[in-house]
Design a protein around this motif. Structure first.
Motif, PDB file in Angstrom:
ATOM      1  N   TYR A  38       0.836  -1.196   0.000  1.00  0.00           N
ATOM      2  CA  TYR A  38       0.000   0.000   0.000  1.00  0.00           C
ATOM      3  C   TYR A  38       0.878   1.257   0.000  1.00  0.00           C
ATOM      4  O   TYR A  38       0.615   2.227  -0.726  1.00  0.00           O
ATOM      5  CB  TYR A  38      -0.925  -0.021   1.216  1.00  0.00           C
ATOM      6  CG  TYR A  38      -2.087   0.952   1.153  1.00  0.00           C
ATOM      7  CD1 TYR A  38      -2.592   1.395  -0.071  1.00  0.00           C
ATOM      8  CD2 TYR A  38      -2.691   1.411   2.311  1.00  0.00           C
ATOM      9  CE1 TYR A  38      -3.662   2.271  -0.126  1.00  0.00           C
ATOM     10  CE2 TYR A  38      -3.762   2.284   2.274  1.00  0.00           C
ATOM     11  CZ  TYR A  38      -4.246   2.718   1.044  1.00  0.00           C
ATOM     12  OH  TYR A  38      -5.305   3.591   0.997  1.00  0.00           O
ATOM     13  N   GLY A  39       1.933   1.246   0.791  1.00  0.00           N
ATOM     14  CA  GLY A  39       2.864   2.375   0.788  1.00  0.00           C
ATOM     15  C   GLY A  39       3.534   2.558  -0.561  1.00  0.00           C
ATOM     16  O   GLY A  39       3.724   3.683  -1.028  1.00  0.00           O
ATOM     17  N   MET A  40       3.904   1.441  -1.208  1.00  0.00           N
ATOM     18  CA  MET A  40       4.499   1.518  -2.542  1.00  0.00           C
ATOM     19  C   MET A  40       3.517   2.095  -3.560  1.00  0.00           C
ATOM     20  O   MET A  40       3.911   2.832  -4.473  1.00  0.00           O
ATOM     21  CB  MET A  40       4.942   0.126  -2.995  1.00  0.00           C
ATOM     22  CG  MET A  40       6.144  -0.420  -2.255  1.00  0.00           C
ATOM     23  SD  MET A  40       6.564  -2.077  -2.856  1.00  0.00           S
ATOM     24  CE  MET A  40       8.052  -2.392  -1.915  1.00  0.00           C
ATOM     25  N   SER A  41       2.238   1.775  -3.398  1.00  0.00           N
ATOM     26  CA  SER A  41       1.238   2.278  -4.355  1.00  0.00           C
ATOM     27  C   SER A  41       1.147   3.802  -4.281  1.00  0.00           C
ATOM     28  O   SER A  41       0.936   4.468  -5.305  1.00  0.00           O
ATOM     29  CB  SER A  41      -0.124   1.640  -4.078  1.00  0.00           C
ATOM     30  OG  SER A  41      -0.670   2.113  -2.857  1.00  0.00           O
ATOM     31  N   PHE A  42       1.314   4.372  -3.095  1.00  0.00           N
ATOM     32  CA  PHE A  42       1.336   5.833  -2.982  1.00  0.00           C
ATOM     33  C   PHE A  42       2.541   6.418  -3.706  1.00  0.00           C
ATOM     34  O   PHE A  42       2.434   7.442  -4.387  1.00  0.00           O
ATOM     35  CB  PHE A  42       1.362   6.244  -1.508  1.00  0.00           C
ATOM     36  CG  PHE A  42       0.010   6.285  -0.859  1.00  0.00           C
ATOM     37  CD1 PHE A  42      -0.786   7.419  -0.943  1.00  0.00           C
ATOM     38  CD2 PHE A  42      -0.481   5.189  -0.177  1.00  0.00           C
ATOM     39  CE1 PHE A  42      -2.039   7.465  -0.356  1.00  0.00           C
ATOM     40  CE2 PHE A  42      -1.727   5.220   0.421  1.00  0.00           C
ATOM     41  CZ  PHE A  42      -2.518   6.350   0.338  1.00  0.00           C
ATOM     42  N   LEU A  43       3.698   5.768  -3.537  1.00  0.00           N
ATOM     43  CA  LEU A  43       4.890   6.259  -4.231  1.00  0.00           C
ATOM     44  C   LEU A  43       4.705   6.205  -5.739  1.00  0.00           C
ATOM     45  O   LEU A  43       5.092   7.133  -6.466  1.00  0.00           O
ATOM     46  CB  LEU A  43       6.114   5.434  -3.822  1.00  0.00           C
ATOM     47  CG  LEU A  43       6.579   5.571  -2.370  1.00  0.00           C
ATOM     48  CD1 LEU A  43       7.778   4.661  -2.121  1.00  0.00           C
ATOM     49  CD2 LEU A  43       6.945   7.021  -2.054  1.00  0.00           C
ATOM     50  N   TYR A  44       4.113   5.111  -6.232  1.00  0.00           N
ATOM     51  CA  TYR A  44       3.864   5.000  -7.671  1.00  0.00           C
ATOM     52  C   TYR A  44       2.847   6.034  -8.133  1.00  0.00           C
ATOM     53  O   TYR A  44       3.005   6.659  -9.201  1.00  0.00           O
ATOM     54  CB  TYR A  44       3.364   3.596  -8.004  1.00  0.00           C
ATOM     55  CG  TYR A  44       2.996   3.437  -9.460  1.00  0.00           C
ATOM     56  CD1 TYR A  44       3.983   3.336 -10.440  1.00  0.00           C
ATOM     57  CD2 TYR A  44       1.663   3.415  -9.863  1.00  0.00           C
ATOM     58  CE1 TYR A  44       3.650   3.209 -11.786  1.00  0.00           C
ATOM     59  CE2 TYR A  44       1.318   3.290 -11.199  1.00  0.00           C
ATOM     60  CZ  TYR A  44       2.317   3.184 -12.151  1.00  0.00           C
ATOM     61  OH  TYR A  44       1.983   3.075 -13.481  1.00  0.00           O
ATOM     62  N   LEU A  75       0.957  13.096   1.383  1.00  0.00           N
ATOM     63  CA  LEU A  75       1.022  11.725   0.879  1.00  0.00           C
ATOM     64  C   LEU A  75       2.410  11.115   1.075  1.00  0.00           C
ATOM     65  O   LEU A  75       2.536   9.893   1.225  1.00  0.00           O
ATOM     66  CB  LEU A  75       0.643  11.696  -0.602  1.00  0.00           C
ATOM     67  CG  LEU A  75      -0.801  12.089  -0.931  1.00  0.00           C
ATOM     68  CD1 LEU A  75      -1.049  12.004  -2.427  1.00  0.00           C
ATOM     69  CD2 LEU A  75      -1.790  11.196  -0.187  1.00  0.00           C
ATOM     70  N   ILE A  76       3.452  11.943   1.079  1.00  0.00           N
ATOM     71  CA  ILE A  76       4.804  11.435   1.339  1.00  0.00           C
ATOM     72  C   ILE A  76       4.875  10.862   2.742  1.00  0.00           C
ATOM     73  O   ILE A  76       5.431   9.776   2.968  1.00  0.00           O
ATOM     74  CB  ILE A  76       5.844  12.552   1.135  1.00  0.00           C
ATOM     75  CG1 ILE A  76       5.924  12.932  -0.349  1.00  0.00           C
ATOM     76  CG2 ILE A  76       7.214  12.106   1.647  1.00  0.00           C
ATOM     77  CD1 ILE A  76       6.808  14.134  -0.628  1.00  0.00           C
ATOM     78  N   SER A  85       2.881   7.540   2.820  1.00  0.00           N
ATOM     79  CA  SER A  85       3.598   6.423   2.189  1.00  0.00           C
ATOM     80  C   SER A  85       4.716   5.919   3.089  1.00  0.00           C
ATOM     81  O   SER A  85       4.914   4.705   3.235  1.00  0.00           O
ATOM     82  CB  SER A  85       4.164   6.853   0.837  1.00  0.00           C
ATOM     83  OG  SER A  85       5.149   7.863   0.993  1.00  0.00           O
ATOM     84  N   LEU A  97       3.247   3.919   6.083  1.00  0.00           N
ATOM     85  CA  LEU A  97       2.804   2.583   5.674  1.00  0.00           C
ATOM     86  C   LEU A  97       3.985   1.652   5.455  1.00  0.00           C
ATOM     87  O   LEU A  97       3.972   0.480   5.868  1.00  0.00           O
ATOM     88  CB  LEU A  97       1.969   2.691   4.394  1.00  0.00           C
ATOM     89  CG  LEU A  97       0.585   3.335   4.537  1.00  0.00           C
ATOM     90  CD1 LEU A  97      -0.022   3.606   3.163  1.00  0.00           C
ATOM     91  CD2 LEU A  97      -0.346   2.450   5.360  1.00  0.00           C
ATOM     92  N   LEU A  98       5.033   2.157   4.811  1.00  0.00           N
ATOM     93  CA  LEU A  98       6.217   1.335   4.560  1.00  0.00           C
ATOM     94  C   LEU A  98       6.904   0.942   5.864  1.00  0.00           C
ATOM     95  O   LEU A  98       7.308  -0.201   6.044  1.00  0.00           O
ATOM     96  CB  LEU A  98       7.196   2.096   3.664  1.00  0.00           C
ATOM     97  CG  LEU A  98       6.804   2.234   2.196  1.00  0.00           C
ATOM     98  CD1 LEU A  98       7.730   3.221   1.495  1.00  0.00           C
ATOM     99  CD2 LEU A  98       6.861   0.885   1.489  1.00  0.00           C
TER     100      LEU A  98
END
Length: 526
Positions: A194-200, A225-226, A229, A232-233
């Protein structure tokens, strides 16, 4: 419309993947051999083949490091090799960590050989060759330059670890630990994804360098959002490294898993997840939020907040792991709680805010040095535990009572490991903690230095409990016999702990010769 040109993989570049390809080919071939061999054939041969595969892979990694060291000593610039459209990196950061992962896996295979009965481990062949994809996942995590590659490596390590924890199918604690580990680990993986999806979503790319450039360009628009993310990571990765407050699973899983697998989780799985934290922090979040304050000084608000959060998790891990271990009598659970505290120590060099100071390799060097010290100390301690528990029939601390009178050399070896964990001088653990403390002081993080020193002093109580039992208590009579594989691992680990403690400058000098944060982590082009 932007187009991307993907360069095909060349044969010369393919040789850089020799360590990983060795493990892939070996895992496939050994699994087929295990499938085709009659059941009456001793599966210890599978262990020998798995060990040989790991050693071959280690040979390729060490050869690459020696070549790079020779070039660096000759004054040549040694950069990072980026493969598969920059999704996989062969740099000194990854190579040094791969050495530790492969050495740790080789030790785990060695201490497993001849130490467990067929009734305890009915699927011995699978047990051995599943370690190959597990360490391969850790190596992929260390070399990842892309979110997809990183996640594939993470899941490869995680799924095989779930299986390995539950290999003792007839043991209720093993199956319970595997179930708990699989369920909670899947939730942690979901947080990471989920954290990766924000970065993408913010960058439109899965490449770490592209993500960093996009976030730096649009930091004002994406600031909330940073933070989301990163949180979550770090929740997901905090579970993987057993850092507080995401640590509750580790005592049960460590106690239920076969002891060699417990050592694997404590060192290789933890180290691989810490490598991901290190690479993501320095490749993605490093220096975000640059602005000028009222005094005209350059500050990095987002990066500062992220480093404070990491150091807070590190401090909490040290305090929780140390205090919970004070009353623990089961050795595997005690070492699990010790691992929580050590996860905190290892997070400190990653979380230090090095901006405003000279950007050098000291944070990675101290991180690698302490991880190496922790590897030799922890695996050695688990090897001694295997020998003792096989004789006394349990894994309680009282099983070490009178060990010096039954096996003096084994007691001396355990003493070395305990002193290293406690951070007593002339051991690898002492200099590992010292380098981290010096780095924290240089980064003006005095408060985390105080927490490290206080928790280290408190840990003397339960670490010295081993010494009290071995030298000052009376236990069972009779000699203790040590198998050749376990004995060799114990001896090697003792020697490495002492060598690292006696010659720390030589080890750090080799690291300084090769590694640099700008050259190994900030390289933009192959």
């Amino acid at each position: 419309m932007n187009t991307m040109t993907v360069q095909p993989l060349q044969w010369s570049e393919l040789s850089a993947l020799a360590p990983e390809l060795t493990l892939v080919i070996a895992a496939v071939l050994i699994s087929l051999i295990d499938l085709l061999l009659p059941r009456r054939i001793n599966r210890e041969w599978i262990g020998i083949l798995s060990l040989a595969s790991v050693l071959f892979s280690l040979y390729f990694v060490v050869s690459t490091l020696v070549d790079r060291y020779t070039q660096a000593a000759g004054g040549k610039s040694v950069g990072a090799l980026q493969l598969l459209n920059q999704s996989y990196r062969v740099d000194d950061f990854a190579l040094f960590l791969k050495v530790l992962f492969l050495v740790g896996t080789a030790f785990v295979i060695l201490i497993s050989m001849g130490s467990m009965k067929d009734e305890e481990l009915p699927h011995r062949g699978e047990y051995y060759y599943l370690l190959l994809p597990a360490v391969l996942g850790g190596m992929m995590m260390a070399s990842s330059g892309d979110l997809i590659t990183l996640y594939v490596g993470l899941e490869l390590l995680s799924i095989t670890s779930y299986i390995l924890v539950g290999m003792k199918k007839n043991d209720r604690r093993s199956t319970e630990g595997a179930f708990k580990y699989a369920v909670l680990g899947s939730v942690a993986s979901a947080f990471i994804l989920y954290g990766m999806s924000f970065l993408y979503g913010m960058s439109g790319s899965t490449n770490l360098i592209d993500i960093a450039q996009s976030l730096a360009t649009h930091v004002a628009a994406f600031q909330p959002l940073i933070y989301v993310s990163f949180l979550l990571l770090i929740v997901g990765l905090g579970f993987k490294i057993a850092a507080a407050p995401f640590h509750a699973w580790s005592p049960d899983v460590y106690q239920g898993a076969p002891t060699p697998i417990t050592a694997f989780l404590a060192v290789v799985a933890k180290g691989a997840s810490l490598a991901v934290v290190f690479r993501i922090l320095f490749n993605v979040f490093f220096g975000l939020g640059a602005e000028t304050d009222a005094e005209g000084q350059r500050v990095f608000s987002i990066y500062n907040d992220i480093t404070i959060m990491l150091l807070a998790i590190a401090a909490l891990s040290m305090v929780v792991g140390t205090t919970m271990a004070l009353r623990q009598k089961n050795v595997k659970r005690l070492l699990a709680l010790s691992g929580i505290a050590n996860a905190g120590y290892l997070l400190v060099p990653i979380g230090l805010n090095i901006l405003g100071n000279t950007i050098n390799a000291s944070v990675f060097n101290s991180f690698w040095y302490y991880l190496a010290a922790y590897l030799f100390t922890t695996i050695g301690a688990f090897a001694v535990l295997m020998v003792v528990s096989r004789v006394v029939g349990h894994e309680e601390l009282k099983g070490f009572a009178g060990l010096y009178h039954r096996s003096p050399w084994l007691a001396v070896a355990m003493t070395v490991f305990v002193l290293s964990l406690a951070g007593i001088p002339v051991t690898a653990g002492f200099f590992g903690k010292l380098y981290i403390i010096v780095g924290a002081v240089a980064a003006h993080s005095i408060w985390i230095t105080i927490v490290m020193m206080l928790t280290s002093v408190i840990s003397f109580y339960f670490y010295f409990g081993f010494i009290r039992q071995m030298y000052m208590r009376h236990g069972q009579e009779g000699k203790i016999t040590v198998g050749a594989p376990q004995g060799s691992v114990i001896v090697i680990c003792v020697l490495c702990v002492l060598v690292f403690g006696l010659f720390p400058n030589e080890v750090m000098g080799w690291l300084n010769m090769l590694f640099s944060i700008p050259g190994d982590l900030f390289t933009l082009t192959p």
